[in-house]
Design an enzyme around this catalytic site. Structure first.
Site, PDB file in Angstrom:
ATOM      1  N   TYR A 152      49.569  33.474  29.007  1.00 29.79           N
ATOM      2  CA  TYR A 152      48.785  34.392  29.843  1.00 29.79           C
ATOM      3  C   TYR A 152      49.662  35.567  30.320  1.00 29.79           C
ATOM      4  CZ  TYR A 152      46.077  35.863  33.987  1.00 29.79           C
ATOM      5  OH  TYR A 152      45.386  36.576  34.932  1.00 29.79           O
ATOM      6  N   LYS A 165      49.419  39.543  29.453  1.00 26.10           N
ATOM      7  CA  LYS A 165      49.173  40.522  30.521  1.00 26.10           C
ATOM      8  C   LYS A 165      50.257  41.604  30.512  1.00 26.10           C
ATOM      9  CE  LYS A 165      45.277  39.397  32.242  1.00 26.10           C
ATOM     10  NZ  LYS A 165      44.129  40.292  32.171  1.00 26.10           N
ATOM     11  N   ILE A 184      43.223  35.246  43.486  1.00 22.71           N
ATOM     12  CA  ILE A 184      42.048  35.779  44.192  1.00 22.71           C
ATOM     13  C   ILE A 184      41.206  34.621  44.733  1.00 22.71           C
ATOM     14  CG2 ILE A 184      39.989  37.239  44.025  1.00 22.71           C
ATOM     15  CD1 ILE A 184      42.602  38.787  43.563  1.00 22.71           C
TER      16      ILE A 184
HETATM   17  N1  LIG Z   1      41.036  35.375  39.528  1.00 20.00           N
HETATM   18  C1  LIG Z   1      42.325  35.610  39.747  1.00 20.00           C
HETATM   19  O1  LIG Z   1      42.930  34.995  40.643  1.00 20.00           O
HETATM   20  C2  LIG Z   1      43.044  36.643  38.922  1.00 20.00           C
HETATM   21  C3  LIG Z   1      44.377  36.957  39.250  1.00 20.00           C
HETATM   22  C4  LIG Z   1      45.061  37.882  38.464  1.00 20.00           C
HETATM   23  C5  LIG Z   1      44.415  38.536  37.422  1.00 20.00           C
HETATM   24  N2  LIG Z   1      43.115  38.212  37.128  1.00 20.00           N
HETATM   25  C6  LIG Z   1      42.494  38.886  35.983  1.00 20.00           C
HETATM   26  O2  LIG Z   1      41.215  39.389  36.331  1.00 20.00           O
HETATM   27  C7  LIG Z   1      40.333  39.265  35.204  1.00 20.00           C
HETATM   28  C8  LIG Z   1      39.098  38.487  35.618  1.00 20.00           C
HETATM   29  O3  LIG Z   1      39.509  37.220  36.086  1.00 20.00           O
HETATM   30  P1  LIG Z   1      38.469  36.111  36.588  1.00 20.00           P
HETATM   31  O4  LIG Z   1      39.171  35.294  37.594  1.00 20.00           O
HETATM   32  O5  LIG Z   1      37.180  36.747  36.910  1.00 20.00           O
HETATM   33  O6  LIG Z   1      38.356  35.237  35.259  1.00 20.00           O
HETATM   34  P2  LIG Z   1      37.198  34.212  34.858  1.00 20.00           P
HETATM   35  O7  LIG Z   1      37.797  33.208  33.951  1.00 20.00           O
HETATM   36  O8  LIG Z   1      36.468  33.752  36.059  1.00 20.00           O
HETATM   37  O9  LIG Z   1      36.223  35.161  34.020  1.00 20.00           O
HETATM   38  C9  LIG Z   1      36.549  35.660  32.745  1.00 20.00           C
HETATM   39  C10 LIG Z   1      35.253  35.944  32.010  1.00 20.00           C
HETATM   40  O10 LIG Z   1      35.584  36.414  30.704  1.00 20.00           O
HETATM   41  C11 LIG Z   1      34.624  35.868  29.805  1.00 20.00           C
HETATM   42  N3  LIG Z   1      35.156  35.846  28.454  1.00 20.00           N
HETATM   43  C12 LIG Z   1      36.052  34.976  27.905  1.00 20.00           C
HETATM   44  N4  LIG Z   1      36.265  35.253  26.627  1.00 20.00           N
HETATM   45  C13 LIG Z   1      35.485  36.327  26.313  1.00 20.00           C
HETATM   46  C14 LIG Z   1      35.259  37.074  25.138  1.00 20.00           C
HETATM   47  N5  LIG Z   1      35.863  36.762  23.973  1.00 20.00           N
HETATM   48  N6  LIG Z   1      34.393  38.118  25.183  1.00 20.00           N
HETATM   49  C15 LIG Z   1      33.750  38.426  26.329  1.00 20.00           C
HETATM   50  N7  LIG Z   1      33.909  37.743  27.483  1.00 20.00           N
HETATM   51  C16 LIG Z   1      34.772  36.704  27.484  1.00 20.00           C
HETATM   52  C17 LIG Z   1      34.345  34.464  30.323  1.00 20.00           C
HETATM   53  O11 LIG Z   1      33.105  33.961  29.850  1.00 20.00           O
HETATM   54  C18 LIG Z   1      34.360  34.694  31.844  1.00 20.00           C
HETATM   55  O12 LIG Z   1      33.070  34.932  32.349  1.00 20.00           O
HETATM   56  C19 LIG Z   1      41.118  38.572  34.090  1.00 20.00           C
HETATM   57  O13 LIG Z   1      41.583  39.550  33.191  1.00 20.00           O
HETATM   58  C20 LIG Z   1      42.272  37.931  34.827  1.00 20.00           C
HETATM   59  O14 LIG Z   1      43.405  37.844  34.015  1.00 20.00           O
HETATM   60  C21 LIG Z   1      42.423  37.283  37.860  1.00 20.00           C
END
Ligand SMILES: NC(=O)c1ccc[n+]([C@@H]2O[C@H](COP(=O)([O-])OP(=O)(O)OC[C@H]3O[C@@H](n4cnc5c(N)ncnc54)[C@H](O)[C@@H]3O)[C@@H](O)[C@H]2O)c1
Length: 327
Positions: A144, A148, A174
Protein backbone atom coordinates in the site's frame (compact mmCIF):
# COMPACT_ATOMS: atom_id res chain seq x y z
CA UNK A 1 -19.01 24.93 -19.31
CA UNK A 2 -20.39 23.67 -15.96
CA UNK A 3 -17.89 21.90 -13.64
CA UNK A 4 -18.70 18.18 -13.37
CA UNK A 5 -16.89 16.06 -10.76
CA UNK A 6 -16.38 12.30 -10.97
CA UNK A 7 -15.74 10.47 -7.69
CA UNK A 8 -13.97 7.12 -8.20
CA UNK A 9 -14.33 4.85 -5.15
CA UNK A 10 -17.52 6.69 -4.09
CA UNK A 11 -18.80 3.76 -1.98
CA UNK A 12 -15.88 3.83 0.43
CA UNK A 13 -15.39 5.44 3.83
CA UNK A 14 -14.13 8.72 2.36
CA UNK A 15 -15.97 8.51 -0.97
CA UNK A 16 -19.42 8.34 0.62
CA UNK A 17 -18.86 11.50 2.63
CA UNK A 18 -16.88 13.48 0.04
CA UNK A 19 -19.62 12.72 -2.54
CA UNK A 20 -22.40 13.83 -0.20
CA UNK A 21 -20.54 17.00 0.81
CA UNK A 22 -19.79 17.94 -2.83
CA UNK A 23 -23.39 17.25 -3.92
CA UNK A 24 -24.54 19.53 -1.11
CA UNK A 25 -22.13 22.27 -2.26
CA UNK A 26 -22.41 22.14 -6.04
CA UNK A 27 -25.69 20.28 -6.75
CA UNK A 28 -26.47 16.56 -7.00
CA UNK A 29 -26.37 16.40 -10.82
CA UNK A 30 -22.83 17.86 -10.95
CA UNK A 31 -21.28 14.90 -9.08
CA UNK A 32 -20.99 11.51 -10.84
CA UNK A 33 -20.39 8.79 -8.26
CA UNK A 34 -18.55 5.67 -9.47
CA UNK A 35 -17.26 2.50 -7.83
CA UNK A 36 -16.47 -1.12 -8.62
CA UNK A 37 -19.18 -2.06 -6.11
CA UNK A 38 -22.93 -1.90 -6.64
CA UNK A 39 -24.43 1.40 -5.51
CA UNK A 40 -25.83 2.10 -2.07
CA UNK A 41 -29.28 3.70 -1.84
CA UNK A 42 -27.79 6.87 -0.35
CA UNK A 43 -25.64 7.44 -3.46
CA UNK A 44 -28.20 6.55 -6.20
CA UNK A 45 -31.11 8.41 -4.64
CA UNK A 46 -29.18 11.66 -4.69
CA UNK A 47 -27.61 11.71 -8.19
CA UNK A 48 -25.91 9.79 -11.02
CA UNK A 49 -24.05 6.54 -10.22
CA UNK A 50 -21.90 4.33 -12.47
CA UNK A 51 -20.49 0.92 -11.62
CA UNK A 52 -17.00 0.84 -13.17
CA UNK A 53 -13.51 -0.52 -12.69
CA UNK A 54 -10.79 2.17 -12.54
CA UNK A 55 -8.27 -0.31 -14.00
CA UNK A 56 -10.28 -0.36 -17.27
CA UNK A 57 -8.93 2.71 -19.10
CA UNK A 58 -11.44 2.54 -21.99
CA UNK A 59 -14.53 2.38 -19.79
CA UNK A 60 -13.16 5.21 -17.67
CA UNK A 61 -12.47 7.38 -20.75
CA UNK A 62 -15.97 6.73 -22.12
CA UNK A 63 -17.59 7.76 -18.83
CA UNK A 64 -15.45 10.90 -18.58
CA UNK A 65 -16.36 12.04 -22.08
CA UNK A 66 -20.05 11.04 -21.81
CA UNK A 67 -20.52 13.14 -18.66
CA UNK A 68 -18.06 15.93 -19.71
CA UNK A 69 -16.14 15.47 -16.47
CA UNK A 70 -13.90 18.40 -15.45
CA UNK A 71 -12.71 17.24 -12.01
CA UNK A 72 -11.81 13.74 -10.73
CA UNK A 73 -11.46 12.60 -7.11
CA UNK A 74 -9.60 9.31 -7.53
CA UNK A 75 -10.24 7.57 -4.18
CA UNK A 76 -10.33 3.91 -5.28
CA UNK A 77 -7.60 1.81 -3.67
CA UNK A 78 -6.83 -1.27 -1.62
CA UNK A 79 -5.76 -0.06 1.84
CA UNK A 80 -2.86 -1.23 4.02
CA UNK A 81 -4.25 -4.37 5.69
CA UNK A 82 -6.19 -5.50 2.58
CA UNK A 83 -3.10 -4.77 0.47
CA UNK A 84 -0.89 -7.00 2.61
CA UNK A 85 -3.40 -9.84 2.16
CA UNK A 86 -3.39 -9.35 -1.63
CA UNK A 87 -0.30 -7.39 -2.76
CA UNK A 88 -0.76 -8.22 -6.48
CA UNK A 89 -4.29 -6.80 -6.52
CA UNK A 90 -3.13 -3.78 -4.47
CA UNK A 91 -0.47 -3.01 -7.10
CA UNK A 92 -2.98 -3.46 -9.94
CA UNK A 93 -5.78 -1.32 -8.51
CA UNK A 94 -3.61 1.35 -6.90
CA UNK A 95 -1.05 1.77 -9.70
CA UNK A 96 -3.00 1.02 -12.90
CA UNK A 97 -5.95 3.01 -11.56
CA UNK A 98 -3.81 6.05 -10.79
CA UNK A 99 -1.99 5.92 -14.13
CA UNK A 100 -5.31 5.61 -16.00
CA UNK A 101 -6.65 8.73 -14.26
CA UNK A 102 -3.44 10.72 -14.83
CA UNK A 103 -3.24 9.70 -18.51
CA UNK A 104 -6.85 10.74 -19.03
CA UNK A 105 -6.09 14.18 -17.59
CA UNK A 106 -2.96 14.44 -19.75
CA UNK A 107 -4.86 13.62 -22.97
CA UNK A 108 -8.24 15.18 -22.28
CA UNK A 109 -7.94 18.94 -21.80
CA UNK A 110 -11.54 19.24 -20.55
CA UNK A 111 -10.21 17.78 -17.25
CA UNK A 112 -9.13 20.71 -15.09
CA UNK A 113 -8.20 19.09 -11.78
CA UNK A 114 -7.44 15.73 -10.14
CA UNK A 115 -7.40 14.76 -6.46
CA UNK A 116 -5.22 11.82 -5.36
CA UNK A 117 -5.26 10.83 -1.67
CA UNK A 118 -1.97 9.62 -0.28
CA UNK A 119 -1.29 8.35 3.23
CA UNK A 120 1.10 8.29 6.18
CA UNK A 121 1.87 4.79 4.82
CA UNK A 122 4.42 6.44 2.47
CA UNK A 123 6.77 6.61 5.47
CA UNK A 124 8.89 3.74 6.76
CA UNK A 125 11.42 2.63 9.37
CA UNK A 126 14.02 5.25 8.42
CA UNK A 127 11.63 8.18 8.69
CA UNK A 128 11.84 10.21 11.93
CA UNK A 129 8.97 8.80 13.98
CA UNK A 130 7.99 11.95 15.89
CA UNK A 131 6.80 15.03 14.00
CA UNK A 132 7.69 13.38 10.70
CA UNK A 133 8.81 16.17 8.37
CA UNK A 134 7.19 16.95 5.01
CA UNK A 135 10.34 15.93 3.14
CA UNK A 136 11.97 12.86 4.67
CA UNK A 137 13.11 9.31 3.98
CA UNK A 138 10.29 7.49 2.18
CA UNK A 139 10.94 3.77 2.56
CA UNK A 140 7.48 2.18 2.96
CA UNK A 141 7.39 -1.50 3.90
CA UNK A 142 3.82 -2.28 2.72
CA UNK A 143 2.57 -2.68 -0.85
CA UNK A 144 0.00 0.00 0.00
CA UNK A 145 2.73 2.48 1.03
CA UNK A 146 4.81 1.62 -2.05
CA UNK A 147 1.85 2.33 -4.37
CA UNK A 148 0.96 5.55 -2.55
CA UNK A 149 4.48 6.96 -2.71
CA UNK A 150 4.86 5.93 -6.36
CA UNK A 151 1.49 7.60 -6.97
CA UNK A 152 2.75 10.81 -5.38
CA UNK A 153 5.86 10.79 -7.58
CA UNK A 154 3.68 10.25 -10.66
CA UNK A 155 1.43 13.16 -9.64
CA UNK A 156 4.43 15.49 -9.29
CA UNK A 157 5.80 14.22 -12.63
CA UNK A 158 2.51 14.69 -14.53
CA UNK A 159 2.23 18.19 -13.09
CA UNK A 160 5.78 19.20 -14.07
CA UNK A 161 5.87 17.44 -17.46
CA UNK A 162 2.26 17.72 -18.72
CA UNK A 163 0.78 20.54 -16.63
CA UNK A 164 -1.85 18.29 -14.99
CA UNK A 165 -3.27 20.13 -11.96
CA UNK A 166 -3.18 17.18 -9.56
CA UNK A 167 -3.27 17.72 -5.80
CA UNK A 168 -2.69 15.33 -2.95
CA UNK A 169 -2.82 14.91 0.85
CA UNK A 170 -1.16 12.33 3.10
CA UNK A 171 -4.22 11.49 5.19
CA UNK A 172 -3.63 10.05 8.66
CA UNK A 173 -6.11 7.40 9.91
CA UNK A 174 -9.62 8.70 9.22
CA UNK A 175 -12.33 8.21 11.85
CA UNK A 176 -16.01 8.41 10.90
CA UNK A 177 -19.43 6.98 11.79
CA UNK A 178 -21.46 7.01 8.52
CA UNK A 179 -19.54 4.30 6.60
CA UNK A 180 -17.29 1.54 7.96
CA UNK A 181 -13.55 1.75 7.26
CA UNK A 182 -12.20 -0.34 4.39
CA UNK A 183 -9.33 -2.52 5.66
CA UNK A 184 -6.68 -0.18 7.09
CA UNK A 185 -4.37 -0.37 10.10
CA UNK A 186 -6.13 2.51 11.88
CA UNK A 187 -9.59 0.83 11.66
CA UNK A 188 -9.40 -0.06 15.38
CA UNK A 189 -10.03 3.60 16.21
CA UNK A 190 -13.48 3.37 14.56
CA UNK A 191 -14.31 -0.13 15.89
CA UNK A 192 -13.80 1.04 19.51
CA UNK A 193 -16.66 3.57 19.24
CA UNK A 194 -19.02 0.97 17.68
CA UNK A 195 -18.30 -1.46 20.52
CA UNK A 196 -18.73 1.28 23.13
CA UNK A 197 -22.26 2.25 21.94
CA UNK A 198 -23.23 -1.44 21.73
CA UNK A 199 -22.03 -1.89 25.34
CA UNK A 200 -19.59 -4.56 24.16
CA UNK A 201 -15.94 -4.98 25.26
CA UNK A 202 -13.38 -4.40 22.47
CA UNK A 203 -10.25 -6.43 21.69
CA UNK A 204 -7.78 -4.11 19.96
CA UNK A 205 -5.42 -5.52 17.29
CA UNK A 206 -2.66 -3.05 18.25
CA UNK A 207 -0.68 -2.69 21.49
CA UNK A 208 -2.09 -0.18 23.96
CA UNK A 209 0.81 2.29 23.57
CA UNK A 210 0.91 2.41 19.73
CA UNK A 211 0.68 6.07 18.74
CA UNK A 212 -0.61 6.92 15.26
CA UNK A 213 -1.69 10.18 13.60
CA UNK A 214 -5.49 10.41 13.17
CA UNK A 215 -8.23 12.77 11.98
CA UNK A 216 -12.01 13.08 12.28
CA UNK A 217 -13.91 12.93 8.96
CA UNK A 218 -15.22 16.55 9.02
CA UNK A 219 -11.60 17.74 9.25
CA UNK A 220 -10.56 15.42 6.38
CA UNK A 221 -13.32 16.82 4.15
CA UNK A 222 -12.43 20.39 5.14
CA UNK A 223 -8.74 19.83 4.30
CA UNK A 224 -9.57 18.19 0.96
CA UNK A 225 -11.79 21.04 -0.24
CA UNK A 226 -9.37 23.67 1.11
CA UNK A 227 -6.52 22.13 -0.90
CA UNK A 228 -8.63 21.74 -4.05
CA UNK A 229 -9.75 25.39 -3.86
CA UNK A 230 -6.31 26.85 -3.06
CA UNK A 231 -4.85 29.11 -5.78
CA UNK A 232 -2.24 27.16 -7.80
CA UNK A 233 0.55 29.58 -6.96
CA UNK A 234 0.18 28.89 -3.21
CA UNK A 235 1.14 25.22 -3.64
CA UNK A 236 4.86 24.78 -3.01
CA UNK A 237 4.86 20.99 -3.55
CA UNK A 238 3.11 18.59 -5.93
CA UNK A 239 4.00 15.62 -3.80
CA UNK A 240 1.27 15.06 -1.21
CA UNK A 241 1.08 17.45 1.75
CA UNK A 242 1.64 16.07 5.25
CA UNK A 243 -1.64 16.45 7.15
CA UNK A 244 -2.65 15.72 10.73
CA UNK A 245 -5.04 16.62 13.52
CA UNK A 246 -4.55 14.32 16.55
CA UNK A 247 -2.06 11.63 17.63
CA UNK A 248 -3.16 9.08 20.21
CA UNK A 249 -2.69 5.49 21.36
CA UNK A 250 -5.50 2.91 21.84
CA UNK A 251 -5.10 3.37 25.61
CA UNK A 252 -5.56 7.15 25.34
CA UNK A 253 -8.56 6.75 23.07
CA UNK A 254 -10.16 4.28 25.51
CA UNK A 255 -9.65 6.83 28.33
CA UNK A 256 -11.39 9.46 26.20
CA UNK A 257 -14.33 7.10 25.49
CA UNK A 258 -14.60 6.29 29.23
CA UNK A 259 -15.20 10.00 29.96
CA UNK A 260 -18.58 9.58 28.20
CA UNK A 261 -19.13 5.81 28.65
CA UNK A 262 -17.42 4.85 31.94
CA UNK A 263 -18.20 1.11 31.55
CA UNK A 264 -16.29 0.72 28.24
CA UNK A 265 -13.77 -2.15 28.42
CA UNK A 266 -10.76 -2.69 26.13
CA UNK A 267 -8.11 -5.44 25.90
CA UNK A 268 -5.19 -5.88 23.49
CA UNK A 269 -4.24 -8.76 21.16
CA UNK A 270 -1.81 -7.42 18.54
CA UNK A 271 -1.87 -9.14 15.11
CA UNK A 272 -0.02 -8.59 11.76
CA UNK A 273 -1.18 -4.97 11.71
CA UNK A 274 1.14 -4.16 14.66
CA UNK A 275 4.18 -4.41 12.35
CA UNK A 276 2.52 -2.04 9.86
CA UNK A 277 1.70 0.46 12.64
CA UNK A 278 5.27 0.21 13.99
CA UNK A 279 6.66 1.24 10.58
CA UNK A 280 4.54 4.42 10.52
CA UNK A 281 5.05 7.78 12.27
CA UNK A 282 3.73 8.52 15.78
CA UNK A 283 2.99 12.12 14.82
CA UNK A 284 3.26 14.32 11.73
CA UNK A 285 4.59 17.81 11.02
CA UNK A 286 2.02 19.44 8.74
CA UNK A 287 3.43 22.97 8.94
CA UNK A 288 3.76 23.25 5.14
CA UNK A 289 0.00 22.68 4.68
CA UNK A 290 -0.64 25.26 7.40
CA UNK A 291 1.69 27.80 5.76
CA UNK A 292 0.71 27.23 2.10
CA UNK A 293 -3.08 27.05 2.30
CA UNK A 294 -4.03 27.76 5.90
CA UNK A 295 -4.70 24.22 7.21
CA UNK A 296 -6.01 24.01 10.81
CA UNK A 297 -8.07 21.12 12.25
CA UNK A 298 -11.21 21.65 14.36
CA UNK A 299 -11.45 18.39 16.35
CA UNK A 300 -9.28 17.16 19.22
CA UNK A 301 -9.63 13.65 20.72
CA UNK A 302 -12.38 14.42 23.25
CA UNK A 303 -14.41 16.53 20.81
CA UNK A 304 -14.23 13.68 18.30
CA UNK A 305 -15.17 11.03 20.91
CA UNK A 306 -18.21 13.07 22.00
CA UNK A 307 -19.40 13.56 18.42
CA UNK A 308 -18.77 9.93 17.36
CA UNK A 309 -20.57 8.46 20.38
CA UNK A 310 -23.45 10.89 20.00
CA UNK A 311 -23.96 10.13 16.30
CA UNK A 312 -23.52 6.35 16.66
CA UNK A 313 -26.01 6.29 19.58
CA UNK A 314 -28.58 8.19 17.45
CA UNK A 315 -27.97 5.79 14.57
CA UNK A 316 -28.44 2.77 16.82
CA UNK A 317 -31.65 4.24 18.25
CA UNK A 318 -32.94 4.87 14.70
CA UNK A 319 -32.07 1.31 13.59
CA UNK A 320 -33.78 -0.17 16.68
CA UNK A 321 -36.92 1.87 15.92
CA UNK A 322 -36.92 0.67 12.29
CA UNK A 323 -36.55 -2.94 13.45
CA UNK A 324 -39.46 -2.53 15.86
CA UNK A 325 -41.68 -1.05 13.11
CA UNK A 326 -40.78 -3.86 10.67
CA UNK A 327 -41.23 -6.76 13.11
N1 LIG B 1 -9.58 5.84 5.38
C1 LIG B 1 -8.36 6.19 5.76
O1 LIG B 1 -8.05 6.16 6.97
C2 LIG B 1 -7.35 6.63 4.74
C3 LIG B 1 -6.10 7.10 5.18
C4 LIG B 1 -5.15 7.48 4.24
C5 LIG B 1 -5.45 7.46 2.88
N2 LIG B 1 -6.68 7.00 2.48
C6 LIG B 1 -6.94 6.94 1.03
O2 LIG B 1 -8.20 7.53 0.73
C7 LIG B 1 -8.81 6.80 -0.35
C8 LIG B 1 -10.19 6.34 0.07
O3 LIG B 1 -10.05 5.53 1.22
P1 LIG B 1 -11.30 4.84 1.94
O4 LIG B 1 -10.95 4.70 3.36
O5 LIG B 1 -12.54 5.52 1.54
O6 LIG B 1 -11.21 3.39 1.29
P2 LIG B 1 -12.36 2.28 1.20
O7 LIG B 1 -11.70 0.96 1.14
O8 LIG B 1 -13.40 2.52 2.23
O9 LIG B 1 -13.00 2.61 -0.23
C9 LIG B 1 -12.33 2.36 -1.45
C10 LIG B 1 -13.38 2.18 -2.52
O10 LIG B 1 -12.71 1.88 -3.75
C11 LIG B 1 -13.50 0.92 -4.44
N3 LIG B 1 -12.68 0.19 -5.39
C12 LIG B 1 -11.79 -0.82 -5.15
N4 LIG B 1 -11.26 -1.26 -6.28
C13 LIG B 1 -11.81 -0.54 -7.30
C14 LIG B 1 -11.67 -0.54 -8.70
N5 LIG B 1 -10.86 -1.42 -9.33
N6 LIG B 1 -12.39 0.34 -9.43
C15 LIG B 1 -13.24 1.20 -8.83
N7 LIG B 1 -13.43 1.25 -7.49
C16 LIG B 1 -12.72 0.39 -6.73
C17 LIG B 1 -14.05 0.01 -3.36
O11 LIG B 1 -15.20 -0.70 -3.80
C18 LIG B 1 -14.36 1.01 -2.24
O12 LIG B 1 -15.69 1.46 -2.28
C19 LIG B 1 -7.88 5.64 -0.70
O13 LIG B 1 -7.10 5.99 -1.82
C20 LIG B 1 -7.01 5.52 0.53
O14 LIG B 1 -5.74 5.03 0.21
C21 LIG B 1 -7.63 6.59 3.38
Amino acid sequence: MKDITMIIGANGQLGTEISAALRELTGADTVICTDLAAPTAALTEKGPYLQLDVTNANILAEAVSKYKVTHIYHLAALLSASGEKNPDLAWKVNMEGTLNVLNLARENKQIKQIYFPSSIAVFGPNTPIENTPQFSANDPTTMYGITKYTGELLCAYYNAKFGVDVRSLRYPGIISWKTPPGGGTTDYAVDTYHHAVNNEPYTCFLKKDTFLPMMYMPDAIKATFQLMNAPEDTLSTRLAYNLTAISFSPEEQAASIKKYMPDFQISYEPDFRQAIADSWPNSIDDSLARADWGWKPDFDLDAMSRDMLDNLSKLKHHENNLEAVNS
